[in-house]
Design a protein around this motif. Structure first.
Motif, PDB file in Angstrom:
ATOM      1  N   PHE A  29       0.808  -1.219   0.000  1.00 48.81           N
ATOM      2  CA  PHE A  29       0.000   0.000   0.000  1.00 48.81           C
ATOM      3  C   PHE A  29       0.843   1.271   0.000  1.00 48.81           C
ATOM      4  N   THR A  30       2.144   1.147  -0.183  1.00 48.56           N
ATOM      5  CA  THR A  30       3.038   2.294  -0.010  1.00 48.56           C
ATOM      6  C   THR A  30       2.784   3.421  -1.005  1.00 48.56           C
ATOM      7  N   ASN A  31       2.145   3.128  -2.132  1.00 43.79           N
ATOM      8  CA  ASN A  31       1.882   4.156  -3.144  1.00 43.79           C
ATOM      9  C   ASN A  31       0.401   4.495  -3.267  1.00 43.79           C
ATOM     10  N   ILE A  32      -0.390   4.122  -2.259  1.00 44.46           N
ATOM     11  CA  ILE A  32      -1.796   4.527  -2.227  1.00 44.46           C
ATOM     12  C   ILE A  32      -2.069   5.273  -0.923  1.00 44.46           C
ATOM     13  N   ASP A  33      -3.114   6.105  -0.910  1.00 44.77           N
ATOM     14  CA  ASP A  33      -3.454   6.840   0.309  1.00 44.77           C
ATOM     15  C   ASP A  33      -4.732   6.286   0.931  1.00 44.77           C
ATOM     16  N   LYS A  34      -5.217   6.955   1.980  1.00 40.81           N
ATOM     17  CA  LYS A  34      -6.371   6.440   2.723  1.00 40.81           C
ATOM     18  C   LYS A  34      -7.657   6.414   1.892  1.00 40.81           C
ATOM     19  N   LYS A  35      -7.797   7.316   0.934  1.00 42.76           N
ATOM     20  CA  LYS A  35      -8.984   7.256   0.069  1.00 42.76           C
ATOM     21  C   LYS A  35      -8.945   5.990  -0.790  1.00 42.76           C
ATOM     22  N   ASP A  36      -7.773   5.664  -1.301  1.00 43.76           N
ATOM     23  CA  ASP A  36      -7.610   4.430  -2.063  1.00 43.76           C
ATOM     24  C   ASP A  36      -7.878   3.219  -1.173  1.00 43.76           C
ATOM     25  N   LEU A  37      -7.410   3.314   0.068  1.00 40.44           N
ATOM     26  CA  LEU A  37      -7.613   2.213   1.009  1.00 40.44           C
ATOM     27  C   LEU A  37      -9.103   2.025   1.286  1.00 40.44           C
ATOM     28  N   ALA A  38      -9.817   3.133   1.441  1.00 41.40           N
ATOM     29  CA  ALA A  38     -11.263   3.053   1.661  1.00 41.40           C
ATOM     30  C   ALA A  38     -11.946   2.352   0.489  1.00 41.40           C
ATOM     31  N   ASP A  39     -11.466   2.616  -0.722  1.00 37.88           N
ATOM     32  CA  ASP A  39     -12.018   1.942  -1.901  1.00 37.88           C
ATOM     33  C   ASP A  39     -11.792   0.436  -1.833  1.00 37.88           C
ATOM     34  N   LEU A  40     -10.623   0.030  -1.334  1.00 38.52           N
ATOM     35  CA  LEU A  40     -10.339  -1.397  -1.174  1.00 38.52           C
ATOM     36  C   LEU A  40     -11.313  -2.042  -0.189  1.00 38.52           C
ATOM     37  N   TYR A  41     -11.576  -1.345   0.923  1.00 37.12           N
ATOM     38  CA  TYR A  41     -12.542  -1.848   1.900  1.00 37.12           C
ATOM     39  C   TYR A  41     -13.904  -2.066   1.241  1.00 37.12           C
ATOM     40  N   LYS A  42     -14.306  -1.106   0.415  1.00 33.15           N
ATOM     41  CA  LYS A  42     -15.609  -1.216  -0.257  1.00 33.15           C
ATOM     42  C   LYS A  42     -15.611  -2.348  -1.282  1.00 33.15           C
ATOM     43  N   GLN A  43     -14.523  -2.463  -2.052  1.00 32.23           N
ATOM     44  CA  GLN A  43     -14.435  -3.510  -3.078  1.00 32.23           C
ATOM     45  C   GLN A  43     -14.546  -4.906  -2.458  1.00 32.23           C
ATOM     46  N   HIS A  44     -13.977  -5.069  -1.273  1.00 30.55           N
ATOM     47  CA  HIS A  44     -13.979  -6.376  -0.612  1.00 30.55           C
ATOM     48  C   HIS A  44     -15.134  -6.530   0.376  1.00 30.55           C
ATOM     49  N   ASN A  45     -16.000  -5.521   0.401  1.00 33.88           N
ATOM     50  CA  ASN A  45     -17.218  -5.576   1.213  1.00 33.88           C
ATOM     51  C   ASN A  45     -16.937  -5.800   2.705  1.00 33.88           C
ATOM     52  N   ILE A  46     -15.909  -5.114   3.230  1.00 34.18           N
ATOM     53  CA  ILE A  46     -15.590  -5.258   4.653  1.00 34.18           C
ATOM     54  C   ILE A  46     -15.607  -3.911   5.385  1.00 34.18           C
ATOM     55  N   LEU A  47     -16.197  -2.905   4.744  1.00 30.69           N
ATOM     56  CA  LEU A  47     -16.241  -1.576   5.372  1.00 30.69           C
ATOM     57  C   LEU A  47     -17.071  -1.592   6.656  1.00 30.69           C
ATOM     58  N   GLU A  48     -18.105  -2.388   6.677  1.00 29.85           N
ATOM     59  CA  GLU A  48     -18.986  -2.417   7.855  1.00 29.85           C
ATOM     60  C   GLU A  48     -18.618  -3.517   8.846  1.00 29.85           C
ATOM     61  N   THR A  49     -17.732  -4.421   8.464  1.00 27.47           N
ATOM     62  CA  THR A  49     -17.399  -5.531   9.361  1.00 27.47           C
ATOM     63  C   THR A  49     -16.033  -5.389  10.020  1.00 27.47           C
TER      64      THR A  49
END
Length: 199
Positions: free
Chosen positions: A144-164
């Motif tokens: 993740f060294t070349n992505i920021d927290k907004k990109d990370l939030a997108d990963l959470y959404k893509q993997h459907n774990i934002l709420e868990t």
């Protein structure tokens, strides 16, 4: 997709959003044993270790992966020297082949200027520098060294774990706020900027 290496690997899990996402991906896609390293600071009431335990448990539950060992080391003050001493030994004796860490890059400079507390690790997280993800010499992988927290939030959404998984994490490092986010420190502001929420 993060680089997936063969053989047993280690991963640093602080209890924060970055390392939680990384652990989830490793548990989902890595087939060999995972050694999870958490460093707890008594100066901060060991609170991050409590969140790390919850994160590890939820990642295991969601992925079905139980091929891991979670080790928590306790110290007074967290330092990179203490953190990497144990993991270096594991690499040197062949217990793990690679070490993963979830560090992300800083938000853009124009965003940083709006933060109340501008203390950052800019030497490690400078958003203008493209860093190597796989370091063959040190056996360190920083996907993740070349992505920021907004990109990370997108990963959470893509993997459907934002709420868990995300609500179990804690990024705040404010010494007077052990059990919840203080909402005003640099780490809270970065988290809120990236995810649009603290929990």
């Amino acid at each position: 997709m993060i680089p997936i290496k063969q053989g047993p690997v280690g991963v640093l899990v602080s209890g924060g959003a970055d390392s939680a996402m990384l652990l989830y991906l490793l548990m989902k896609y890595h087939v060999s044993k995972i050694y999870i390293f958490t460093l707890a600071s008594s100066l901060k009431n060991n609170v991050n270790s409590k969140h790390a335990i919850d994160v590890v448990s939820k990642c295991s539950e969601l992925t079905g992966n139980q091929n891991f060992t979670h080790m928590i080391s306790y110290c007074h003050t967290q330092t990179s020297e203490i953190l990497f001493q144990q993991t270096s030994e594991y690499i040197e004796n062949g217990t793990i082949k690679w070490l993963y860490t979830g560090i992300t890059k800083n938000p853009p400079d124009e965003v940083l200027s709006e933060f109340q507390d501008r203390t950052t690790e800019s030497h490690e997280r400078d958003p203008t520098v493209e860093r190597t993800v796989v370091n063959e010499e040190s056996k360190l992988i920083t996907p993740f060294t070349n992505i920021d927290k907004k990109d990370l939030a997108d990963l959470y959404k893509q993997h459907n774990i934002l709420e868990t998984i995300f609500p179990l994490t804690r990024s705040c490092e404010h010494l007077s706020e052990f059990e919840r986010h203080c909402k005003v420190c640099w780490w809270c502001e970065e988290r809120n900027w990236g995810f649009g929420r603290l929990v």
